[in-house]
Design a protein around this motif. Structure first.
Motif, PDB file in Angstrom:
ATOM      1  N   VAL A  62       0.859  -1.181   0.000  1.00  0.00           N
ATOM      2  CA  VAL A  62       0.000   0.000   0.000  1.00  0.00           C
ATOM      3  C   VAL A  62       0.898   1.235   0.000  1.00  0.00           C
ATOM      4  O   VAL A  62       1.900   1.272   0.715  1.00  0.00           O
ATOM      5  CB  VAL A  62      -0.860  -0.013   1.275  1.00  0.00           C
ATOM      6  N   THR A 115     -11.581   1.907   6.025  1.00  0.00           N
ATOM      7  CA  THR A 115     -11.360   0.492   5.733  1.00  0.00           C
ATOM      8  C   THR A 115     -12.196   0.038   4.538  1.00  0.00           C
ATOM      9  O   THR A 115     -11.758  -0.777   3.749  1.00  0.00           O
ATOM     10  CB  THR A 115     -11.759  -0.379   6.947  1.00  0.00           C
ATOM     11  N   ARG A 116     -13.377   0.614   4.421  1.00  0.00           N
ATOM     12  CA  ARG A 116     -14.283   0.225   3.338  1.00  0.00           C
ATOM     13  C   ARG A 116     -13.609   0.375   1.974  1.00  0.00           C
ATOM     14  O   ARG A 116     -13.721  -0.486   1.106  1.00  0.00           O
ATOM     15  CB  ARG A 116     -15.534   1.118   3.425  1.00  0.00           C
ATOM     16  N   LEU A 149     -10.401   0.399   1.278  1.00  0.00           N
ATOM     17  CA  LEU A 149      -9.325  -0.568   1.086  1.00  0.00           C
ATOM     18  C   LEU A 149      -9.886  -1.960   0.827  1.00  0.00           C
ATOM     19  O   LEU A 149      -9.361  -2.720   0.021  1.00  0.00           O
ATOM     20  CB  LEU A 149      -8.396  -0.573   2.308  1.00  0.00           C
ATOM     21  N   GLU A 150     -10.992  -2.271   1.505  1.00  0.00           N
ATOM     22  CA  GLU A 150     -11.632  -3.564   1.266  1.00  0.00           C
ATOM     23  C   GLU A 150     -12.174  -3.636  -0.159  1.00  0.00           C
ATOM     24  O   GLU A 150     -12.118  -4.675  -0.803  1.00  0.00           O
ATOM     25  CB  GLU A 150     -12.775  -3.804   2.274  1.00  0.00           C
ATOM     26  N   LYS A 161      -9.333  -4.403  -2.394  1.00  0.00           N
ATOM     27  CA  LYS A 161      -8.980  -5.817  -2.299  1.00  0.00           C
ATOM     28  C   LYS A 161      -9.931  -6.674  -3.142  1.00  0.00           C
ATOM     29  O   LYS A 161      -9.500  -7.559  -3.869  1.00  0.00           O
ATOM     30  CB  LYS A 161      -9.084  -6.282  -0.838  1.00  0.00           C
ATOM     31  N   ILE A 195      -6.098 -11.897  -1.455  1.00  0.00           N
ATOM     32  CA  ILE A 195      -5.398 -10.634  -1.646  1.00  0.00           C
ATOM     33  C   ILE A 195      -5.074 -10.059  -0.277  1.00  0.00           C
ATOM     34  O   ILE A 195      -5.943  -9.989   0.592  1.00  0.00           O
ATOM     35  CB  ILE A 195      -6.267  -9.621  -2.420  1.00  0.00           C
ATOM     36  N   LYS A 196      -3.835  -9.679  -0.098  1.00  0.00           N
ATOM     37  CA  LYS A 196      -3.453  -9.105   1.186  1.00  0.00           C
ATOM     38  C   LYS A 196      -2.732  -7.782   0.954  1.00  0.00           C
ATOM     39  O   LYS A 196      -1.791  -7.710   0.172  1.00  0.00           O
ATOM     40  CB  LYS A 196      -2.536 -10.082   1.921  1.00  0.00           C
ATOM     41  N   LEU A 197      -3.222  -6.742   1.628  1.00  0.00           N
ATOM     42  CA  LEU A 197      -2.550  -5.451   1.539  1.00  0.00           C
ATOM     43  C   LEU A 197      -1.478  -5.399   2.616  1.00  0.00           C
ATOM     44  O   LEU A 197      -1.745  -5.708   3.770  1.00  0.00           O
ATOM     45  CB  LEU A 197      -3.563  -4.314   1.741  1.00  0.00           C
ATOM     46  N   VAL A 198      -0.276  -5.054   2.212  1.00  0.00           N
ATOM     47  CA  VAL A 198       0.809  -5.011   3.186  1.00  0.00           C
ATOM     48  C   VAL A 198       1.458  -3.638   3.206  1.00  0.00           C
ATOM     49  O   VAL A 198       1.256  -2.820   2.297  1.00  0.00           O
ATOM     50  CB  VAL A 198       1.870  -6.105   2.906  1.00  0.00           C
ATOM     51  N   GLU A 199       2.254  -3.418   4.241  1.00  0.00           N
ATOM     52  CA  GLU A 199       2.906  -2.125   4.380  1.00  0.00           C
ATOM     53  C   GLU A 199       4.005  -1.967   3.338  1.00  0.00           C
ATOM     54  O   GLU A 199       4.580  -2.946   2.890  1.00  0.00           O
ATOM     55  CB  GLU A 199       3.536  -2.025   5.782  1.00  0.00           C
ATOM     56  N   PRO A 200       4.315  -0.725   3.017  1.00  0.00           N
ATOM     57  CA  PRO A 200       5.392  -0.518   2.061  1.00  0.00           C
ATOM     58  C   PRO A 200       6.698  -1.113   2.580  1.00  0.00           C
ATOM     59  O   PRO A 200       6.929  -1.119   3.792  1.00  0.00           O
ATOM     60  CB  PRO A 200       5.499   1.003   1.955  1.00  0.00           C
ATOM     61  N   SER A 207       7.557  -3.992   2.928  1.00  0.00           N
ATOM     62  CA  SER A 207       7.520  -5.242   3.676  1.00  0.00           C
ATOM     63  C   SER A 207       7.831  -6.415   2.751  1.00  0.00           C
ATOM     64  O   SER A 207       8.093  -7.516   3.203  1.00  0.00           O
ATOM     65  CB  SER A 207       6.174  -5.426   4.376  1.00  0.00           C
ATOM     66  N   PHE A 217      -1.434   3.212   8.054  1.00  0.00           N
ATOM     67  CA  PHE A 217      -1.736   1.843   7.620  1.00  0.00           C
ATOM     68  C   PHE A 217      -0.835   0.876   8.376  1.00  0.00           C
ATOM     69  O   PHE A 217       0.375   1.051   8.431  1.00  0.00           O
ATOM     70  CB  PHE A 217      -1.484   1.712   6.121  1.00  0.00           C
ATOM     71  N   GLU A 224      -0.047  -3.350   9.014  1.00  0.00           N
ATOM     72  CA  GLU A 224      -0.346  -4.740   8.725  1.00  0.00           C
ATOM     73  C   GLU A 224      -0.680  -5.431  10.035  1.00  0.00           C
ATOM     74  O   GLU A 224      -0.140  -5.076  11.080  1.00  0.00           O
ATOM     75  CB  GLU A 224       0.928  -5.373   8.169  1.00  0.00           C
ATOM     76  N   THR A 247      -9.242  -5.047  10.259  1.00  0.00           N
ATOM     77  CA  THR A 247      -9.842  -6.046   9.392  1.00  0.00           C
ATOM     78  C   THR A 247      -8.990  -7.296   9.576  1.00  0.00           C
ATOM     79  O   THR A 247      -8.071  -7.301  10.388  1.00  0.00           O
ATOM     80  CB  THR A 247      -9.808  -5.604   7.918  1.00  0.00           C
ATOM     81  N   ASP A 294      -6.611  -8.661   7.823  1.00  0.00           N
ATOM     82  CA  ASP A 294      -5.165  -8.599   7.664  1.00  0.00           C
ATOM     83  C   ASP A 294      -4.519  -7.215   7.713  1.00  0.00           C
ATOM     84  O   ASP A 294      -3.323  -7.097   7.586  1.00  0.00           O
ATOM     85  CB  ASP A 294      -4.691  -9.375   6.430  1.00  0.00           C
ATOM     86  N   PHE A 295      -5.308  -6.204   7.895  1.00  0.00           N
ATOM     87  CA  PHE A 295      -4.668  -4.910   8.121  1.00  0.00           C
ATOM     88  C   PHE A 295      -5.515  -4.066   9.059  1.00  0.00           C
ATOM     89  O   PHE A 295      -6.673  -4.378   9.336  1.00  0.00           O
ATOM     90  CB  PHE A 295      -4.431  -4.156   6.798  1.00  0.00           C
ATOM     91  N   ILE A 339      -6.139   0.241  10.469  1.00  0.00           N
ATOM     92  CA  ILE A 339      -5.839   1.653  10.268  1.00  0.00           C
ATOM     93  C   ILE A 339      -5.852   2.308  11.644  1.00  0.00           C
ATOM     94  O   ILE A 339      -6.850   2.234  12.360  1.00  0.00           O
ATOM     95  CB  ILE A 339      -6.865   2.326   9.341  1.00  0.00           C
ATOM     96  N   ARG A 363      -5.868   5.561  13.815  1.00  0.00           N
ATOM     97  CA  ARG A 363      -6.196   6.977  13.656  1.00  0.00           C
ATOM     98  C   ARG A 363      -5.777   7.713  14.919  1.00  0.00           C
ATOM     99  O   ARG A 363      -6.145   7.306  16.025  1.00  0.00           O
ATOM    100  CB  ARG A 363      -7.687   7.147  13.394  1.00  0.00           C
ATOM    101  N   HIS A 408       8.981   4.929   7.242  1.00  0.00           N
ATOM    102  CA  HIS A 408       8.295   4.197   6.159  1.00  0.00           C
ATOM    103  C   HIS A 408       6.879   3.747   6.477  1.00  0.00           C
ATOM    104  O   HIS A 408       6.396   2.769   5.913  1.00  0.00           O
ATOM    105  CB  HIS A 408       9.121   2.989   5.708  1.00  0.00           C
TER     106      HIS A 408
END
Lengths: 433, 140
Positions: free
Chosen positions: A376, A385-386, A388-389, A392, A409-414, A416, B9, B11, B39, B41-42, B44, B46, B63
């Motif tokens: 991401v 979250t909506r 991003l979901e 996905k 599908i998995k969103l991961v941190e930059p 990573s 964000f 993980e 969620t 797998d991730f 947020i 705030r 990062h």
């Protein structure tokens, strides 16, 4: 039992004479009927008449998968459209499918090859064939079906999936031969156990399994759990589908139906033909094919060829079970996937970076799982979250519709996703096969 | 009057939240409000920090993916129906709430609820029209 003793037990002299005759005819035919081949031969400075012996084939140019895409859909057809009776396409791949068009005679050849396959595994016309390959454009389903018909087995065209029903049908109709992917065979074994079905109530005794790589360990596991003998079958859409080569009762190497498919092993970098026993890329020429003949088609599969006095009595050349691929093509649940396809697809989604990783695992159910991790970045990160979901789901649906695979599908941190020497490792294959 | 919130964000893996709070601690950033949306797998995170600019800077340097978002902080009476009253105002005025959470700050006997709405300008108008109190980040 041997389905066609005349062909499968021919002495080498007779076989080579026949191969040479067919090869000469084939070269002449494609040169006059298929502009693609004429152009290719002319460019390489060869004429069909230059082939005097089988080994002269080495002077002729190769055909590659990208040639097949360039001539999509029917640029390689060597017969008028009316003579084509069936068409199949490769599963998925890089956008443009690979096409195989069959004439009536081509279907007969294919059926015969699969009949030989079942026969080599010990099946007879008295057997009941449970065909759990998927039916459709994929060659597995109908190829296995035609061969079962040809041998005279009772064919149950159940296709893949709905495993509980598979088991009920297996029991109720006394299926004795199972044909499907090896991973699905293992899954059936698990479900069998879960359903508490008494194995002795089944008549299953043979598995003809293929369309994905599997190891001898996996074979042992399948044989133990299903109490069957499991045989490896090899084939690819481009050449005809399943039945290009298959194992006999010795379960040591696959007999190639070389009266139809002439094999060579080459050094994939230099293109030089390698002798028996040396590992390299497997190349096929379809000696008798009418619909879409292939000259020196590079399969990208790695193996070696050898000739031995096989105790089954067949004299056909054998190939070792596959060692892997020359390219990075992955076979996931029987579907061919190139990492580049996934990348292309991700790049079409606005805001996605090319930082992704494909992780392959074979889960408890023995089926392949593909996870695509996507990094991401500022552009796609939303604090809702909506959103991003939704992203996905969008990626999931694109992969499903364009590649034909249900991927997680998995969103991961930059950052990573590991980068080695500045270059990201795109595929992590954790499957134990 | 709106509040600057930073969203990060994360993980879903162990230690990530610890790392984030460690970075903020080591840079001397104090937190005023915090919530996590998670969620499978991730997640947020705030945050409203005392110094959002600094928080953003140190997190980005490490990062993390950070986004600045404008939210509304509204004083809500700490009694039954306090929140309901504001919800009704938003509902009748067709303002959608993306999410909300409660800050640690109490102004007199009132709680401060942070709202992310789809139309912040309309949200502010509603605050004004109904004599509600919107607080700023530094009031938290």
């Amino acid at each position: 039992m041997i389905y066609n003793p005349q062909a499968e037990q021919a002495d080498q002299h007779t076989r080579e004479a026949q191969q040479l005759k067919n090869l000469k005819n084939l070269l002449k035919k494609v040169y006059s009927k298929v502009p693609f081949y004429k152009e290719k031969f002319d460019k390489a400075g060869v004429k069909p008449e230059d082939l005097k012996t089988l080994s002269d084939l080495k002077y002729f140019p190769f055909t590659t998968k990208s040639d097949l895409r360039d001539t999509y859909p029917l640029g390689l057809a060597a017969v008028p459209k009316e003579e084509i009776v069936e068409i199949h396409c490769s599963s998925g791949t890089t956008g443009i499918p690979v096409v195989d068009a069959y004439t009536r005679k081509d279907l007969d050849t294919w059926s015969e090859c699969m009949a030989r396959t079942y026969c080599a595994a010990g099946a007879t016309s008295a057997d009941v064939l449970q065909n759990a390959y998927g039916y459709g454009l994929f060659t597995g389903g109908v190829g296995a079906h035609y061969g079962g018909n040809k041998l005279g087995m009772t064919v149950i065209p159940i296709s893949s999936g709905n495993t509980e029903r598979q088991i009920n049908v297996m029991r109720d109709f006394g299926s004795s031969v199972l044909t499907c992917t090896p991973s699905y065979a293992l899954y059936i074994a698990e479900v069998l156990k879960k359903m508490n079905v008494d194995r002795d109530s089944l008549k299953l005794r043979i598995g003809c399994l293929g369309a994905e790589p599997w190891s001898d360990n996996m074979r042992r596991e399948i044989e133990e759990k299903l109490k069957i003998k499991a045989y490896d079958i090899y084939g690819l859409t481009e050449i005809t589908g399943p039945g290009v080569a298959s194992e006999c009762e010795c379960q040591s190497g696959l007999h190639i139906n070389e009266d139809f498919f002439y094999p060579e092993i080459i050094n994939s970098e230099t293109g030089e033909v390698l002798p028996y026993g040396e590992r390299g890329e497997l190349v096929f020429t379809t000696l008798t094919k009418e619909g879409t003949p292939l000259i020196r088609y590079r399969t990208r599969d790695i193996t070696y060829l050898y000739r031995e006095k096989c105790s089954c009595g067949r004299t056909t050349v054998k190939m070792h079970r596959l060692f892997g691929r020359v390219d990075d093509m992955l076979i996931i649940k029987g579907v061919n996937v190139f990492p580049a396809q996934i990348e292309q697809l991700l790049m079409q989604i606005k805001g996605l970076t090319p930082n992704y990783q494909i992780i392959l695992t074979r889960g408890e159910n023995h089926l392949d799982d593909m996870e695509i991790q996507v990094e991401v970045d500022e552009d796609i990160f939303s604090d809702e979250t909506r959103k991003l979901e939704t992203l996905k789901n969008y990626i999931f649906n694109s992969v499903k519709s364009k590649i034909g695979i249900y991927a997680k599908i998995k969103l991961v941190e930059p950052r990573s996703i590991s980068r080695s020497e500045g270059k990201a490792k795109r595929v992590i294959d954790k499957r134990v096969i | 009057m709106t509040i600057n919130q930073i969203s990060v964000f994360l993980e879903n893996k162990s230690g990530r939240l610890a790392e984030l709070t460690k970075i903020l601690f080591e840079s001397g950033v104090n937190l005023r409000a915090l919530t996590i949306a998670d969620t499978a797998d991730f997640g947020i995170v705030r945050i409203v920090a005392e110094d959002n600019v600094k928080a953003t800077e140190v997190l980005e340097k490490n990062h993390f993916i950070v986004k600045n978002t404008k939210v509304l902080g509204i004083e809500v009476a700490d009694q039954p129906g306090g929140l309901y009253k504001i919800m009704e105002l938003f509902r009748t005025n067709n303002v959608n709430i993306e999410y909300l959470y409660v800050s640690m700050k109490r102004n007199n006997d009132k709680a401060v609820v942070i709202f992310k709405v789809d139309d912040i300008n309309r949200g502010l108008e509603i605050v004004k029209e109904n004599s509600l109190v919107a607080v700023s980040g530094s009031d938290l």
